[in-house]
Design an enzyme around this catalytic site. Structure first.
Site, mmCIF file in Angstrom:
data_model
loop_
_atom_site.group_PDB
_atom_site.id
_atom_site.type_symbol
_atom_site.label_atom_id
_atom_site.label_comp_id
_atom_site.label_asym_id
_atom_site.label_seq_id
_atom_site.Cartn_x
_atom_site.Cartn_y
_atom_site.Cartn_z
ATOM 1 N N TYR A 142 123.912 -5.771 82.029
ATOM 2 C CA TYR A 142 125.177 -5.885 81.298
ATOM 3 C C TYR A 142 125.491 -4.612 80.511
ATOM 4 O O TYR A 142 126.656 -4.327 80.232
ATOM 5 C CB TYR A 142 125.135 -7.068 80.316
ATOM 6 C CG TYR A 142 125.586 -8.380 80.895
ATOM 7 C CD1 TYR A 142 124.942 -8.931 81.999
ATOM 8 C CD2 TYR A 142 126.653 -9.074 80.337
ATOM 9 C CE1 TYR A 142 125.343 -10.145 82.519
ATOM 10 C CE2 TYR A 142 127.057 -10.292 80.855
ATOM 11 C CZ TYR A 142 126.406 -10.829 81.939
ATOM 12 O OH TYR A 142 126.810 -12.025 82.448
ATOM 13 N N LYS A 192 112.529 -10.882 89.174
ATOM 14 C CA LYS A 192 112.242 -10.634 90.585
ATOM 15 C C LYS A 192 111.297 -9.434 90.695
ATOM 16 O O LYS A 192 111.683 -8.332 91.092
ATOM 17 C CB LYS A 192 113.533 -10.456 91.394
ATOM 18 C CG LYS A 192 114.108 -11.822 91.785
ATOM 19 C CD LYS A 192 115.264 -11.796 92.728
ATOM 20 C CE LYS A 192 114.957 -11.246 94.086
ATOM 21 N NZ LYS A 192 114.206 -12.192 94.969
ATOM 22 N N ASP A 225 115.063 -16.394 92.084
ATOM 23 C CA ASP A 225 115.738 -17.150 93.156
ATOM 24 C C ASP A 225 115.032 -18.484 93.376
ATOM 25 O O ASP A 225 115.677 -19.537 93.470
ATOM 26 C CB ASP A 225 115.828 -16.316 94.452
ATOM 27 C CG ASP A 225 114.485 -15.791 94.927
ATOM 28 O OD1 ASP A 225 113.506 -15.790 94.148
ATOM 29 O OD2 ASP A 225 114.404 -15.372 96.109
ATOM 30 N N ASP A 249 122.430 -15.651 82.904
ATOM 31 C CA ASP A 249 123.830 -16.048 83.043
ATOM 32 C C ASP A 249 123.965 -17.043 84.197
ATOM 33 O O ASP A 249 124.563 -18.117 84.057
ATOM 34 C CB ASP A 249 124.686 -14.796 83.286
ATOM 35 C CG ASP A 249 126.165 -15.115 83.373
ATOM 36 O OD1 ASP A 249 126.630 -15.943 82.569
ATOM 37 O OD2 ASP A 249 126.839 -14.548 84.247
ATOM 38 N N ASP A 253 124.242 -21.485 84.058
ATOM 39 C CA ASP A 253 125.342 -22.258 84.646
ATOM 40 C C ASP A 253 124.804 -23.339 85.585
ATOM 41 O O ASP A 253 125.316 -24.464 85.623
ATOM 42 C CB ASP A 253 126.312 -21.344 85.425
ATOM 43 C CG ASP A 253 127.493 -20.895 84.554
ATOM 44 O OD1 ASP A 253 127.362 -20.917 83.316
ATOM 45 O OD2 ASP A 253 128.553 -20.535 85.121
HETATM 46 C C1 IPM Z 1 128.547 -16.438 79.408
HETATM 47 C C2 IPM Z 1 129.777 -15.852 80.043
HETATM 48 C C3 IPM Z 1 129.887 -14.397 79.625
HETATM 49 C C4 IPM Z 1 128.723 -13.658 80.228
HETATM 50 C C5 IPM Z 1 131.225 -13.726 79.958
HETATM 51 C C6 IPM Z 1 132.397 -14.481 79.391
HETATM 52 C C7 IPM Z 1 131.241 -12.303 79.471
HETATM 53 O O1 IPM Z 1 129.741 -16.022 81.412
HETATM 54 O O2 IPM Z 1 128.444 -16.402 78.174
HETATM 55 O O3 IPM Z 1 127.707 -16.955 80.131
HETATM 56 O O4 IPM Z 1 128.763 -13.229 81.388
HETATM 57 O O5 IPM Z 1 127.726 -13.491 79.506
HETATM 58 MG MG MG Z 2 128.115 -17.244 82.096
#
Ligand code: IPM
Ligand code: MG
Length: 368
Positions: A142, A192, A225, A249, A253
């Site tokens: 990032y 990884k 993975d 990230d 999710d």
């Molecule tokens: C998260 C989001 C952020 C990230 C975006 C909005 C910059 O996806 O907080 O997970 O990628 O970190």
């Molecule tokens: Mg995210």
């Protein structure tokens, strides 16, 4: 007594709607539990861009550095899609994370029993699930340099750099081990190391911190993975997962969806302790700004409310009050209340964002 200071940054999309419910909860704690917060509010993301021409004003950044906790709603929206990368709403959030040095991002994925059937996975796979992903938040791909889009041999090349120092890995590993000791005492580290040097170093440093400082915690390593696969196969094998910024990230999710809805999940981003002993801290729901449902009263305020519960626990040393708020949320879900993201059961009519807030306040009253 002044319990502490909070800066509220509602942001864009459904951010202001869900944050309005959090404000009612904060007021409740003032009225009924004697916790008096000094609350201020400011702009972030597209909302800040509209006023200042950038997604986070310097004054706001300064304010954020000076409070005990920042509560953020969400940033982004289609209106801002064509903006230059450097002023996109997301850059406001990334600046906060980076300049406050919030290196440890805690993303719990907990499945409320009443919602186990909303998961795309079978009930027995997710019921009772309670895991914590600790994502490194201020380094890795990032932020690594070099980065950019460059000309090379007559074509463009896009470059980002995955970069981790030993100390960056060690400090987030410590956060994970500390948390594990208060939970199931197990950490799984994901990288990884089979293809990335940064992964080899990650694995080595996590193991070293473990052996020297946390030998009592059970540590395992997994390629990221395979970790994604195991998260959907049998998530209950995990307690705390520690991983880098980008894998974290993605994996968070995945973990979020196990629990049925993104609208449920809070997060805490923590840095080093300040002079008063409290960590630098920002709390935000994992979900985004949801422009498709903005302004319709359909948003689920629970992720944002549970983020405030995390603030009570990690910034204000009010673990008991955090438990109370989480129990109130659990109660309204058990009673069958559902916002529009949680529909599908027979005969259930959705409640609005503010009706959900009102019900949680009633459950809080009932807890006294
Ligand atoms: C998260 C989001 C952020 C990230 C975006 C909005 C910059 O996806 O907080 O997970 O990628 O970190
Ligand atoms: Mg995210």
């Amino acid at each position: 007594m002044n319990t502490g200071s909070i800066l509220i940054l509602p942001g864009d999309g459904i951010g202001p709607e869900v944050m309005a419910e959090v404000r009612r909860i904060i007021d409740w704690y003032g009225d009924k539990r004697g916790l008096s917060f000094e609350v201020s509010e400011d702009l972030v993301g597209g909302a800040a861009y509209d006023v200042h021409g950038k997604p986070l004003a310097d004054e706001t950044m300064e304010k954020a550095q000076g409070v005990d906790a920042v509560l953020l709603g969400a940033v982004g929206g289609p209106k801002y899609d064509d903006l230059d990368f450097s002023v996109k709403p997301e850059r406001g959030l990334l600046r906060l994370r980076k300049e406050m040095d919030l290196f440890a991002n805690l993303r719990p994925a907990q499945c409320f029993d009443a919602l186990a059937d909303f998961s795309s996975l079978k009930r027995e796979v997710v019921a009772g699930l309670d895991i914590m992903i600790v994502r490194e938040l201020t380094s890795g791909v990032y932020f690594g340099e070099p980065r950019g889009i460059f000309e090379e041999n007559g074509e463009r090349v896009g470059i980002n750099t995955q970069r981790y120092t030993e100390s960056e890995i060690a400090r987030v590993a410590r956060s994970a081990f500390e948390l594990a000791r208060k939970r199931g005492n197990k950490v799984c580290s994901m990288e990884k190391a089979n293809v990335m040097e940064s992964g080899i170093l990650w694995r080595e440093v996590v193991q070293k911190v473990h052996d020297a400082e946390y030998p009592d915690v059970e540590l395992s390593h997994m390629y990221a993975d395979a970790g994604g696969m195991q998260l959907t196969r049998w998530p209950k094998q995990f307690d705390v997962i520690v991983t880098d910024n980008l894998f974290g990230d993605l994996l968070s999710d995945v973990a979020a969806m196990l629990t049925g809805s993104l609208g449920m999940l809070p997060s805490a981003s923590l840095g080093a302790p300040m002079e008063n002993g409290r960590p630098k801290a920002l709390y935000e729901p994992v979900h985004g700004s949801a422009p498709d449902i903005t302004g319709q009263g359909k948003a689920n305020p629970i992720a944002c409310i549970l983020s405030f519960a995390m603030a009570l626990r990690y910034s204000f040393d009010q673990g008991g009050e955090a438990d109370r708020l989480e129990a109130a949320v659990e109660k309204v879900l058990a009673d069958g209340l559902r916002t529009a993201d949680l529909l599908g059961e027979d005969g259930v009519q959705p409640v609005s964002t503010s009706e959900m807030g009102t019900a949680i306040l009633a459950a809080l009253d009932a807890s006294l």
